[in-house]
Structures are given as C-alpha cells and as structure tokens.
Design a protein around this motif. Structure first.
Motif, PDB file in Angstrom:
ATOM      1  N   HIS A 107      30.012  23.366  39.487  1.00 36.67           N
ATOM      2  CA  HIS A 107      31.199  24.210  39.551  1.00 36.67           C
ATOM      3  C   HIS A 107      30.840  25.609  39.057  1.00 36.67           C
ATOM      4  O   HIS A 107      30.381  25.772  37.918  1.00 36.67           O
ATOM      5  N   VAL A 109      31.964  29.767  38.595  1.00 36.05           N
ATOM      6  CA  VAL A 109      32.981  30.810  38.579  1.00 36.05           C
ATOM      7  C   VAL A 109      32.290  32.136  38.837  1.00 36.05           C
ATOM      8  O   VAL A 109      31.326  32.492  38.147  1.00 36.05           O
ATOM      9  N   ARG A 133      31.186  24.037  44.109  1.00 29.43           N
ATOM     10  CA  ARG A 133      32.546  24.560  44.127  1.00 29.43           C
ATOM     11  C   ARG A 133      32.505  25.978  43.591  1.00 29.43           C
ATOM     12  O   ARG A 133      31.811  26.264  42.612  1.00 29.43           O
ATOM     13  N   ASP A 135      34.917  29.292  42.387  1.00 28.82           N
ATOM     14  CA  ASP A 135      36.193  29.896  42.039  1.00 28.82           C
ATOM     15  C   ASP A 135      35.953  31.363  41.686  1.00 28.82           C
ATOM     16  O   ASP A 135      34.944  31.699  41.050  1.00 28.82           O
ATOM     17  N   ALA A 156      37.533  30.538  49.762  1.00 27.69           N
ATOM     18  CA  ALA A 156      37.848  29.519  48.762  1.00 27.69           C
ATOM     19  C   ALA A 156      38.936  28.579  49.268  1.00 27.69           C
ATOM     20  O   ALA A 156      40.068  28.586  48.782  1.00 27.69           O
ATOM     21  N   ALA A 159      39.337  25.988  46.450  1.00 26.28           N
ATOM     22  CA  ALA A 159      39.111  26.521  45.118  1.00 26.28           C
ATOM     23  C   ALA A 159      40.215  27.518  44.793  1.00 26.28           C
ATOM     24  O   ALA A 159      41.258  27.544  45.438  1.00 26.28           O
ATOM     25  N   THR A 160      39.979  28.365  43.809  1.00 21.24           N
ATOM     26  CA  THR A 160      41.010  29.303  43.375  1.00 21.24           C
ATOM     27  C   THR A 160      40.487  30.727  43.399  1.00 21.24           C
ATOM     28  O   THR A 160      39.286  30.966  43.260  1.00 21.24           O
ATOM     29  N   THR A 162      41.597  34.171  41.364  1.00 22.47           N
ATOM     30  CA  THR A 162      42.441  34.796  40.348  1.00 22.47           C
ATOM     31  C   THR A 162      42.200  36.300  40.390  1.00 22.47           C
ATOM     32  O   THR A 162      41.059  36.751  40.284  1.00 22.47           O
ATOM     33  N   VAL A 183      40.294  30.013  33.531  1.00 24.57           N
ATOM     34  CA  VAL A 183      39.677  29.544  34.771  1.00 24.57           C
ATOM     35  C   VAL A 183      38.512  28.612  34.462  1.00 24.57           C
ATOM     36  O   VAL A 183      38.340  27.567  35.112  1.00 24.57           O
ATOM     37  N   THR A 187      38.742  24.697  35.728  1.00 22.45           N
ATOM     38  CA  THR A 187      37.806  24.240  36.761  1.00 22.45           C
ATOM     39  C   THR A 187      36.640  23.437  36.193  1.00 22.45           C
ATOM     40  O   THR A 187      35.810  22.938  36.954  1.00 22.45           O
TER      41      THR A 187
END
Length: 285
Positions: A107, A109, A133, A135, A156, A159-160, A162, A183, A187
C-alpha cells in the motif's frame, strides 16, 4: 542523452505550463523520478545554465514524447513558456536516480505539493503494474495550484484522492501534511512517496517517521548543470554507515530516503559532515 526535441503541444494548466516535446530516446529510458535539463533562451542567449524540470508524463508509443510541467518563475522558464508547436529545444536526460519500486505489492501513499504533484502521476502507473494500491494526497496554496487532481481520480479506481488547499478553495483546508497522517492510518500504508518544496518534504518525512514507515522523497533543489559537475545542488545526507556526506541532488538523487536527508541543515555544510571544516556549519551557495 542529449537531444534536440521538437515541441508538439503547449498548454496552460491553471497556474502552470505544460510542454510536450518529441524526444524518443529520453522517453524510452524514463523512469518515475527522472528529470531533464533544458537549454533556455535560444542560440545567442546570455542564460548559459540549463533549467532542471521533472518529467510528468511519457508516451514512448507515440513517437516518443515527454511532458514537462513548470511555473514561469524567471527569465528562463518564461522563455520556455513562450515556445510553440514545431519550435525546437535542447534537452539532456533522463537524469538522476528514479524512485525505487517495491518488489512485492504493498500500500503506497503518493504525496504531491504544488507542481511537484506532476511527479507521482507516472509513479502511480509503475506501482499499479506491480500490484500496489495507490492513494494520493495532493495539495497547494489554492485551487489553481493543485496539479493532477483529475488524472489522479481517474487512476485511483479503488483507492482515494485527498485534496488540500491552504485557503480552503478546494478539498480540505490545510497542507498535505495535515491530511497525511489520517490517510496513512486509513489505508494502512506501507510506504510514502513525495515530491514538493523542501519544507513540505521535511514535514512529510516527519509524519512517516511518526507512523513508522519509510518515505522516499524527490527533492527540489536548484541545479545549474544537472549532471553533477557544478556542485550547486549539494545537500547533507546520512549514509548507511551513519556518516553525513554532501551529496548532489542531480546525480546522487533527486530521490532520497527522507529520514536520511538532514532537512534542517539544507543550505549549510554541517560541522560533522565528511570533509567539512571544524568550528560549526557554514553556508553554501
């Protein structure tokens, strides 16, 4: 590679300029985090130093194009912003050390502040190909300075994304680092990748350290040559042996492990850096 590229398209993206250049050799060799060094001013210019610009996008299959995103902040980038289709510019690239990619799916970010948000976009594609993944946390001072929001949303799917602005004109009011801890927690992130102003990278790194996960940062340092000769982009970085060395952002970076960069000492030579004179830190540049 040193190439003469032909401008294919130019466009304004809110507060930024985007320039797409046909440069097949650079496009084929590009990896996320690479940058190019661009000659500005024309053949008879007094601006002898190049401008280092991160690559936002590449399309090797369409004749080999690279897209550069930048702010017209001075005479060099202003000249570049005035280029039109079929103009030619001289580029050297891809330069620097790109982002390291995880061996196994995890994962991730991706943080982008201001036009530094152009850098995580191609990185997201590379991570997705490895089953990661992704984000996004993207932000800037105001809505017109948030780059890449629409494309990030398209990428995404599960996913997210922001968005933050300091004036509250888009997304959450505040900086990317205000939203980042939430976040990471939501996540269950394994790693953070970031690009943006040095102050932001320092704060992103602090958030990552607090969360106990690694942070990879693409630094924004002024570069004159872009190939490691002029030493204008040095910054203090702690090595695997615990020793601080003055490394070149262009050749040894621009991607570093965030916790290894001594952000509080950027712009100085720390007294304990390898080869530094005694008696305290002194300023460089």
């Amino acid at each position: 590679m040193q190439v003469t590229g032909t401008v294919l398209t130019t466009r304004r993206v809110d507060a930024y300029h985007a320039l797409t250049v046909v440069a097949p050799g650079i496009a084929e060799r590009f990896r996320p985090g690479h940058f190019v060094s661009v000659s500005v001013g024309g053949a008879r210019t007094s601006m002898v130093t190049r401008r280092a610009l991160y690559v936002h996008d590449v399309k090797p299959e369409y004749g080999g194009t690279v897209e550069l995103v930048f702010t017209a902040a001075g005479p060099g980038t202003s000249w570049l912003a005035e280029r039109r289709a079929r103009d030619t510019i001289a580029l050297v690239g891809p330069l620097g050390r790109p982002f390291p990619l995880p061996r196994d799916p995890c994962h991730c970010v991706l943080v982008g502040a201001e036009h530094g948000a152009a850098v995580p976009i191609p990185l997201a594609d590379a991570l997705a190909e490895r089953g990661c993944r992704v984000d996004f946390v993207l932000g800037a001072a105001s809505a017109d300075r948030v780059f890449g929001a629409m494309r990030a949303r398209r990428m995404a799917e599960r996913a997210t994304v922001t968005l933050t602005t300091e004036d509250g004109s888009l997304g959450v009011r505040g900086a990317v680092t205000d939203a980042l801890p939430g976040v990471i927690a939501d996540t269950r992130a394994d790693v953070v990748y970031a690009c943006g102003p040095m102050r932001t990278l320092r704060e992103v790194t602090a958030v990552g350290i607090e969360a106990g996960i690694p942070v990879q940062v693409a630094v924004e340092e002024s570069m004159a040559c872009g190939i490691g000769i002029c030493m204008t982009c040095v910054l203090p970085v702690i090595g695997d042996d615990g020793v601080t060395r003055m490394l070149r952002a262009c050749a040894d970076g621009p991607v570093f492990r965030g916790e290894r960069v001594r952000f509080e000492d950027v712009g100085t030579i720390p007294f304990d850096a390898l080869g530094a004179p005694g008696g305290g830190a002194r300023h460089v540049g």
